[in-house]
Design a protein around this motif. Sequence first.
Motif, PDB file in Angstrom:
ATOM      1  N   CYS A 303      32.928  33.631  35.749  1.00  0.00           N
ATOM      2  CA  CYS A 303      33.819  34.533  36.499  1.00  0.00           C
ATOM      3  C   CYS A 303      33.057  35.380  37.515  1.00  0.00           C
ATOM      4  CB  CYS A 303      34.598  35.450  35.565  1.00  0.00           C
ATOM      5  SG  CYS A 303      35.524  34.585  34.292  1.00  0.00           S
ATOM      6  N   MET A 304      31.894  34.929  37.964  1.00  0.00           N
ATOM      7  CA  MET A 304      31.085  35.696  38.892  1.00  0.00           C
ATOM      8  C   MET A 304      30.974  34.974  40.231  1.00  0.00           C
ATOM      9  SD  MET A 304      30.338  38.208  36.836  1.00  0.00           S
ATOM     10  CE  MET A 304      29.020  39.130  37.619  1.00  0.00           C
ATOM     11  N   VAL A 305      30.814  35.791  41.306  1.00  0.00           N
ATOM     12  CA  VAL A 305      30.523  35.255  42.638  1.00  0.00           C
ATOM     13  C   VAL A 305      29.218  35.897  43.119  1.00  0.00           C
ATOM     14  CG1 VAL A 305      32.888  34.735  43.295  1.00  0.00           C
ATOM     15  CG2 VAL A 305      31.965  37.028  43.714  1.00  0.00           C
ATOM     16  N   SER A 306      28.472  35.154  43.927  1.00  0.00           N
ATOM     17  CA  SER A 306      27.192  35.637  44.423  1.00  0.00           C
ATOM     18  C   SER A 306      27.349  36.125  45.858  1.00  0.00           C
ATOM     19  CB  SER A 306      26.155  34.510  44.370  1.00  0.00           C
ATOM     20  OG  SER A 306      24.964  34.895  45.020  1.00  0.00           O
ATOM     21  N   TYR A 307      26.754  37.305  46.134  1.00  0.00           N
ATOM     22  CA  TYR A 307      26.745  37.833  47.507  1.00  0.00           C
ATOM     23  C   TYR A 307      25.463  38.632  47.712  1.00  0.00           C
ATOM     24  CZ  TYR A 307      27.950  40.342  51.753  1.00  0.00           C
ATOM     25  OH  TYR A 307      27.935  40.852  53.038  1.00  0.00           O
ATOM     26  N   PHE A 316      39.364  36.033  35.715  1.00  0.00           N
ATOM     27  CA  PHE A 316      38.983  34.703  35.206  1.00  0.00           C
ATOM     28  C   PHE A 316      39.878  33.585  35.706  1.00  0.00           C
ATOM     29  CE2 PHE A 316      42.077  36.202  32.089  1.00  0.00           C
ATOM     30  CZ  PHE A 316      42.847  35.076  31.832  1.00  0.00           C
ATOM     31  N   ARG A 317      41.085  33.926  36.146  1.00  0.00           N
ATOM     32  CA  ARG A 317      41.999  32.876  36.622  1.00  0.00           C
ATOM     33  C   ARG A 317      41.508  32.218  37.911  1.00  0.00           C
ATOM     34  NH1 ARG A 317      44.444  37.716  37.960  1.00  0.00           N
ATOM     35  NH2 ARG A 317      45.068  37.993  40.146  1.00  0.00           N
ATOM     36  N   PHE A 318      40.506  32.814  38.582  1.00  0.00           N
ATOM     37  CA  PHE A 318      39.987  32.251  39.831  1.00  0.00           C
ATOM     38  C   PHE A 318      38.763  31.363  39.607  1.00  0.00           C
ATOM     39  CE2 PHE A 318      42.226  36.076  41.298  1.00  0.00           C
ATOM     40  CZ  PHE A 318      43.016  35.525  42.297  1.00  0.00           C
ATOM     41  N   VAL A 319      38.370  31.120  38.351  1.00  0.00           N
ATOM     42  CA  VAL A 319      37.218  30.263  38.061  1.00  0.00           C
ATOM     43  C   VAL A 319      37.434  28.887  38.695  1.00  0.00           C
ATOM     44  CG1 VAL A 319      35.994  29.026  36.229  1.00  0.00           C
ATOM     45  CG2 VAL A 319      36.514  31.458  35.963  1.00  0.00           C
ATOM     46  N   GLY A 320      36.445  28.417  39.414  1.00  0.00           N
ATOM     47  CA  GLY A 320      36.531  27.124  40.089  1.00  0.00           C
ATOM     48  C   GLY A 320      37.135  27.200  41.473  1.00  0.00           C
ATOM     49  N   SER A 321      37.773  28.320  41.845  1.00  0.00           N
ATOM     50  CA  SER A 321      38.387  28.481  43.164  1.00  0.00           C
ATOM     51  C   SER A 321      37.398  29.120  44.131  1.00  0.00           C
ATOM     52  CB  SER A 321      39.638  29.357  43.062  1.00  0.00           C
ATOM     53  OG  SER A 321      40.563  28.823  42.141  1.00  0.00           O
ATOM     54  N   ARG A 322      37.738  29.103  45.393  1.00  0.00           N
ATOM     55  CA  ARG A 322      36.936  29.770  46.405  1.00  0.00           C
ATOM     56  C   ARG A 322      37.606  31.087  46.794  1.00  0.00           C
ATOM     57  NH1 ARG A 322      32.820  26.496  47.726  1.00  0.00           N
ATOM     58  NH2 ARG A 322      32.031  28.089  49.169  1.00  0.00           N
ATOM     59  N   VAL A 323      36.789  32.107  46.962  1.00  0.00           N
ATOM     60  CA  VAL A 323      37.291  33.419  47.374  1.00  0.00           C
ATOM     61  C   VAL A 323      36.515  33.869  48.603  1.00  0.00           C
ATOM     62  CG1 VAL A 323      38.004  34.078  45.041  1.00  0.00           C
ATOM     63  CG2 VAL A 323      35.687  34.618  45.822  1.00  0.00           C
ATOM     64  N   GLY A 324      37.056  34.848  49.319  1.00  0.00           N
ATOM     65  CA  GLY A 324      36.403  35.395  50.503  1.00  0.00           C
ATOM     66  C   GLY A 324      35.914  36.802  50.240  1.00  0.00           C
ATOM     67  N   ILE A 325      34.718  37.117  50.725  1.00  0.00           N
ATOM     68  CA  ILE A 325      34.119  38.437  50.523  1.00  0.00           C
ATOM     69  C   ILE A 325      34.024  39.151  51.867  1.00  0.00           C
ATOM     70  CG2 ILE A 325      32.053  39.695  49.784  1.00  0.00           C
ATOM     71  CD1 ILE A 325      31.488  37.419  47.839  1.00  0.00           C
ATOM     72  N   LYS A 360      38.396  44.538  33.105  1.00  0.00           N
ATOM     73  CA  LYS A 360      39.757  44.015  33.289  1.00  0.00           C
ATOM     74  C   LYS A 360      39.765  42.559  33.766  1.00  0.00           C
ATOM     75  CE  LYS A 360      40.230  45.771  38.026  1.00  0.00           C
ATOM     76  NZ  LYS A 360      41.060  46.615  38.936  1.00  0.00           N
ATOM     77  N   HIS A 361      38.669  42.119  34.414  1.00  0.00           N
ATOM     78  CA  HIS A 361      38.609  40.745  34.909  1.00  0.00           C
ATOM     79  C   HIS A 361      38.507  39.723  33.770  1.00  0.00           C
ATOM     80  CE1 HIS A 361      36.988  42.199  39.059  1.00  0.00           C
ATOM     81  NE2 HIS A 361      38.269  42.453  38.891  1.00  0.00           N
ATOM     82  N   PHE A 362      38.164  40.178  32.579  1.00  0.00           N
ATOM     83  CA  PHE A 362      37.981  39.265  31.455  1.00  0.00           C
ATOM     84  C   PHE A 362      39.048  39.448  30.376  1.00  0.00           C
ATOM     85  CE2 PHE A 362      33.941  40.052  33.490  1.00  0.00           C
ATOM     86  CZ  PHE A 362      33.395  38.792  33.617  1.00  0.00           C
ATOM     87  N   GLU A 363      39.949  40.403  30.579  1.00  0.00           N
ATOM     88  CA  GLU A 363      41.002  40.645  29.578  1.00  0.00           C
ATOM     89  C   GLU A 363      41.913  39.427  29.471  1.00  0.00           C
ATOM     90  OE1 GLU A 363      42.931  44.216  30.758  1.00  0.00           O
ATOM     91  OE2 GLU A 363      41.310  45.527  30.076  1.00  0.00           O
ATOM     92  N   GLY A 364      42.158  38.978  28.228  1.00  0.00           N
ATOM     93  CA  GLY A 364      42.991  37.802  27.995  1.00  0.00           C
ATOM     94  C   GLY A 364      42.216  36.512  27.936  1.00  0.00           C
ATOM     95  N   LEU A 365      40.967  36.532  28.430  1.00  0.00           N
ATOM     96  CA  LEU A 365      40.164  35.310  28.433  1.00  0.00           C
ATOM     97  C   LEU A 365      39.772  34.905  27.015  1.00  0.00           C
ATOM     98  CD1 LEU A 365      38.607  33.114  29.924  1.00  0.00           C
ATOM     99  CD2 LEU A 365      36.688  34.706  30.143  1.00  0.00           C
ATOM    100  N   LEU A 366      39.392  35.844  26.117  1.00  0.00           N
ATOM    101  CA  LEU A 366      38.975  35.530  24.748  1.00  0.00           C
ATOM    102  C   LEU A 366      40.129  34.955  23.941  1.00  0.00           C
ATOM    103  CD1 LEU A 366      36.690  35.612  22.716  1.00  0.00           C
ATOM    104  CD2 LEU A 366      37.378  37.950  22.108  1.00  0.00           C
ATOM    105  N   THR A 367      41.303  35.578  24.083  1.00  0.00           N
ATOM    106  CA  THR A 367      42.490  35.078  23.363  1.00  0.00           C
ATOM    107  C   THR A 367      42.835  33.669  23.806  1.00  0.00           C
ATOM    108  OG1 THR A 367      43.318  37.320  23.186  1.00  0.00           O
ATOM    109  CG2 THR A 367      44.908  35.539  22.853  1.00  0.00           C
ATOM    110  N   GLN A 368      42.782  33.455  25.099  1.00  0.00           N
ATOM    111  CA  GLN A 368      43.121  32.129  25.642  1.00  0.00           C
ATOM    112  C   GLN A 368      42.137  31.076  25.146  1.00  0.00           C
ATOM    113  OE1 GLN A 368      44.048  32.123  29.794  1.00  0.00           O
ATOM    114  NE2 GLN A 368      43.565  29.968  30.051  1.00  0.00           N
ATOM    115  N   ASN A 369      40.840  31.450  25.103  1.00  0.00           N
ATOM    116  CA  ASN A 369      39.832  30.503  24.633  1.00  0.00           C
ATOM    117  C   ASN A 369      40.043  30.130  23.175  1.00  0.00           C
ATOM    118  OD1 ASN A 369      38.626  30.363  27.090  1.00  0.00           O
ATOM    119  ND2 ASN A 369      36.980  31.820  26.620  1.00  0.00           N
ATOM    120  N   ARG A 370      40.401  31.124  22.352  1.00  0.00           N
ATOM    121  CA  ARG A 370      40.633  30.845  20.942  1.00  0.00           C
ATOM    122  C   ARG A 370      41.829  29.925  20.746  1.00  0.00           C
ATOM    123  NH1 ARG A 370      39.755  36.905  18.360  1.00  0.00           N
ATOM    124  NH2 ARG A 370      37.456  36.820  18.257  1.00  0.00           N
TER     125      ARG A 370
END
Length: 405
Positions: A303-307, A316-325, A360-370
Amino acid sequence: MIKELKSKGLSNTQIANEVGVDRKTVGSWLKKNTMPAYKTRAVKESKLEPYKAYILDRMNEGCVNAAVLYDEIVEKGYQGKLTILREFMRPHREKALSKASIRYETPPGKQAQVDWGEFFAQQADGKFKKLYAFIMILGYSRDYYLEFTENSKFDTLVGCHERAFAYFGGVPETILYDNMKTVVAHSHKAGSDKWNQRFFRFADHHNFTPVRHRPYRPRSKGKVERGVKYVRGNFWPRIKSFTDLVDLNEKALIWLDTKCNARLHQTTRRIPKEALLEELLQPMNLDPFLATDLVSRKVMNDCMVSYESNYYSVPFRFVGSRVGIRDLRNGMIEIYDETGSFIDSHRKLSGKHQMQKMKKHFEGLLTQNRQAKARKAPLVIPDQSPKVHQRPLKVYDSLIGEVTQ
């Protein structure tokens, strides 16, 4: 007189000392029988004469820089030296400087003025870092907006405008600028051709009219120039230290709200933030004008982007997508999705290989993974076949023996 003194026996040197002329002059005059006659020299017109009226007019307008006026009259055909111009200007300079100016006041919502100031801060290693202060002042209320940035480039200027509009709660009808290259492309041209066309589109996006400050007329942009001096003399000495640009700009906002815009203004005799309520500002366009292309980055599995060699989290819903900074150059960066919609902002990290996460960017990710793991795990299904009572083999041997007897 010379002949009379000579007749009394005085030498040429004594006569020269007596009448105050050179000894050779005494000798040449003694040889003549008539009084020497002097011819009046013809007064030659100064090369500057045709331009004196123009120079005085420009000095009355406030331009007292001899080098500037020299360039202007050379373009008109002047062929003399700069020293002649300086001599002519000297007795008129004091009058031009002391001439009272008519204060130009603007009605509510009519005009704002913009300028940059340069400031220096000392870093931990002892070196000095240059900072840029964007200042916008509303002409009627004298309400200030102040923001410190890394540079004064075009995209930074645009972002500062939009945050100033948000701070004031609207957009003035016109904004006055000097000849900064990010705004004025050709100072010698007229109409829309003189403007930086990207800035002209930005002005149209927010529905205001840019106005160019007339060169060598400092009084026409006096509000904002005095504003830069006020920031330098009143705000900057209060700052003993700050951690980064975000911290510095937070201090600037506190100063604006509690000191600068809350004081009694010496010219208007009003409190700027109260007069701001009377400014007839236009509503601002809530869609940001993206001055530069966003820096595209792919969201990694964590869930990280490099700049700029640092890492920032995104939902986390943007994993694998492209974003603009978008780097605001004021200590903050913004992240947008592929449609240009705003996602979130981060405090810009200094140094390299640092990481900034938002919970907040990771909220819901643990539940979904389980839940996902539970669906992929093997199911435990109870055996449904009839139960058979199992006996040792010796029991069956005894039963066979009974049958055979």
